[in-house]
Design a protein around this motif. Structure first.
Motif, short mmCIF file in Angstrom:
data_model
loop_
_atom_site.label_atom_id
_atom_site.label_comp_id
_atom_site.label_asym_id
_atom_site.label_seq_id
_atom_site.Cartn_x
_atom_site.Cartn_y
_atom_site.Cartn_z
N LEU A 203 0.81 -1.21 0.18
CA LEU A 203 -0.10 -0.08 0.00
C LEU A 203 0.91 1.28 -0.01
CD1 LEU A 203 -2.74 -1.32 2.61
CD2 LEU A 203 -2.92 -0.94 0.27
N ALA A 207 1.23 4.22 -3.20
CA ALA A 207 1.00 5.47 -2.94
C ALA A 207 2.16 6.31 -3.09
CB ALA A 207 0.24 5.70 -1.26
N ARG A 328 -7.53 5.21 6.97
CA ARG A 328 -8.65 4.02 6.39
C ARG A 328 -7.79 3.29 5.17
NH1 ARG A 328 -14.21 6.30 4.81
NH2 ARG A 328 -14.23 6.47 6.89
N GLN A 329 -6.82 4.16 4.57
CA GLN A 329 -6.00 3.35 3.38
C GLN A 329 -5.36 2.18 3.89
OE1 GLN A 329 -4.28 7.37 3.17
NE2 GLN A 329 -2.82 6.35 1.95
N ARG A 331 -6.28 0.08 6.23
CA ARG A 331 -7.05 -0.85 6.72
C ARG A 331 -6.93 -2.35 6.07
NH1 ARG A 331 -11.59 0.09 11.05
NH2 ARG A 331 -10.85 1.95 11.82
#
Length: 590
Positions: A203, A207, A328-329, A331
């Motif tokens: 993740l 990003a 949240r990203q 999770r």
């Protein structure tokens, strides 16, 4: 909260503390058993290595363990696979009782200055140093006394305060729930959150770009920085220094007073969009980037450090790992072990529902009965949209008087007079420098010296209009604090009762048998490797790591615990606390 009962002659409390001649890690501790009449046993000496076995044996008679500070005692027991059902945390309970307006004489507690440790005393050390704090000198900053005599004296003071208070049932429930919360926090820190570090890395890479060398910036931040500098026409603009960035923005004709994302978003300029993206990704890198994985994730577990009662309202804080700021990203990185699932639940509109219950406002309770409360306001014709309902309710609880809140809150005042009267009364008390209390008796702090000086200066014969304006503004601000204190603090009490009840119900679920071929969650430690256990808590949300075959039973326990918490605090009040439940390998919240 259900509790098993032991033999009639079993001790009601068991007080632990160190004895002269050395602390726990080097010498001995002792226990004193106390019965319901207050009669004490002689001190029972215990060698450090024998402490888990002693506690496990005594736990069969279901005493309430009394100790100085849960993080200083409980981790050693959990490492040995020993859990307890109940405790009385003297530090946390002292903080409540010494400030509660329900206690008529707080003098003895206030005089016991050694117990005035700040939130989280004894917190924040790695698991392998459990009980290290018991060796801390008692005059060290933030230390609480761990010796047996001090514990017995403080326990006597607290029992006397509870016995004399205005409503011992409510305040007694609060200190029990606060202590149960301390056990939950220690257990969650020990077990950890199941965490997929590889997914977290993926993740981050998606990003930010690939993990850079130590001290270097990820490629995506470098690209965004160049895009911002080009748009500003300043190839040397510093994006990480607010004063330098502010000068660069103004030089480019962007008239801003700060570099906050809220103010930046109000301006139209080619530099703004990449700058906001840069700031967001920079926060992610700093707060939950690769260095965070290295520090806080080990053996497939994320081990945050919670601080029960770390906020004056009773809400939890965190002193390490940032559990209360989980983007949240990220999770998707919460991932159950093979053969296990994550059961997560959060409460819809907890604070407004608590307000309806406290105020016995039947109309407000009906608006949320069996449905989304904000949608209920729309259906009742109080506001036009769900977003307006949310603005109105939050404005009522936080004292907003301008903009959309100023326009919508009067509608709530007409529709829900009892609820609005409760928060308005709390705000009026705060504006006068008064103290308010939650449903169970946690009291707000008084305003500080600066507030008092402003009010005093405004009351002098020669006070200027500026003095009076500053005093009124300070009074309104403190009124907004007390307005919210009663609601947020009571919501925190409901959440504590939910946690405490759920913890006990989970512990009483039968462990899977070997025939069920459940792979033990060994990374969770010996106390939790075969038992469903809480792993995450955030104000109105809980998460349980459970064997897959017990998912339905755990989900039922979560629901039933929420219902029990409502009854425990508010009796038969017609207010429900609906949950959104999710079960899966990755329990994601949309």
């Amino acid at each position: 909260m259900p509790s098993r009962s032991g033999p009639s002659d079993a001790p009601r409390w068991c007080v632990l503390g160190r004895v002269p001649g050395g602390g726990v890690a080097r010498g001995r501790v002792a226990a004193v058993e106390v019965d319901a009449a207050g009669e004490r046993s002689a001190p029972i000496p215990i060698a450090t290595a024998e402490l888990p076995a002693f506690v496990a044996a005594r736990e069969r008679s279901a005493p309430r363990w009394v100790w100085s500070d849960t993080p200083s005692w409980y981790p050693r027991l959990l490492e040995a696979g020993v859990r307890i059902e109940r405790c009385h945390d003297l530090r946390l309970c002292h903080a409540i009782l010494s400030r509660s307006e329900a206690v008529p004489d707080r003098g003895p507690l206030l005089a016991a200055a050694r117990w005035e440790a700040g939130p989280g005393a004894g917190e924040g050390e790695p698991a392998e140093s459990a009980l290290f704090e018991i060796e801390t000198p008692e005059d060290a900053p933030g230390a609480v006394p761990h010796d047996l005599d001090a514990a017995l004296e403080e326990f006597d003071r607290q029992r006397a305060a509870l016995a004399a208070c205005v409503d011992p049932g409510r305040l007694g429930l609060l200190v029990a729930a606060e202590s149960a919360g301390a056990l939950v926090a220690a257990e969650m820190a020990a077990a950890g959150v199941p965490w997929d570090a590889a997914e977290h890395d993926r993740l981050l890479s998606a990003a930010l770009g690939p993990r850079p060398a130590r001290g270097a910036k990820p490629v995506r931040l470098l690209e965004l920085a160049e895009e911002v500098r080009a748009a500003l026409g300043d190839p040397r603009a510093s994006l990480d220094s607010p004063p330098k960035l502010l000068r660069a923005l103004r030089s480019a004709g962007i008239d801003v007073e700060s570099t906050s994302r809220w103010e930046l978003a109000e301006h139209e300029h080619p530099a703004i969009r990449p700058l906001l993206r840069y700031k967001k990704l920079s926060r992610l890198l700093t707060a939950k980037g690769w260095a965070w994985i290295d520090e806080w994730v080990r053996d497939g577990r994320y081990h945050p450090v919670y601080v029960p009662g770390g906020v004056v309202t009773g809400r939890w804080a965190s002193s390490g790992g940032g559990a209360l700021q989980l983007p949240r990203q990220l999770r998707p990185a919460l991932r159950a072990d093979p053969g296990w699932v994550l059961v997560s639940a959060d409460v819809a509109q907890l604070e407004p529902r608590v307000l309806a219950a406290m105020a016995a406002d039947g109309a407000m309770a009906a608006a949320g009965s069996g449905r989304d409360l904000y949608s209920g306001l729309v259906e009742q014709g109080i506001v036009g949209t769900r977003q307006e309902a949310k603005i109105a309710v939050l404005g009522a609880m936080y004292g907003s008087t301008t903009g959309d809140s100023g326009r919508l809150v009067p509608r709530l005042r007409r529709s829900f007079p009892a609820a609005m009267r409760l928060v308005d009364t709390a705000a009026a008390a705060g504006e006068q420098g008064g103290v308010v209390s939650t449903w169970l008796g946690r009291s707000s702090p008084r305003p500080g010296d600066e507030w008092e000086e402003l009010q005093a200066r405004a009351s002098l014969p020669g006070a200027t209009s500026r003095d009076e304006s500053r005093a009124r503004r300070a009074a309104r601000e403190f009124g907004r604090f007390t307005r919210n204190f009663v609601v947020q603090g009571t919501a925190a009490e409901w959440a504590l009762a939910w946690l405490a009840e759920l913890r006990l119900r989970l512990a009483r679920l039968p462990s899977p048998t070997s025939a069920e071929s459940i792979a033990p969650a060994r990374a969770s430690g010996p106390a939790f490797e075969r038992q469903p256990h809480l792993v995450f808590f955030l104000h109105d949300e809980v998460m349980v790591h459970a064997p897959e075959g017990q998912a339905a039973a755990v989900a039922a326990a979560v629901r039933e615990s929420a219902e029990a918490a409502g009854r425990l605090l508010f009796g038969s009040a017609p207010v429900d606390f609906p949950l959104e439940l999710r079960i899966g390998e990755r329990a994601l919240k949309e």
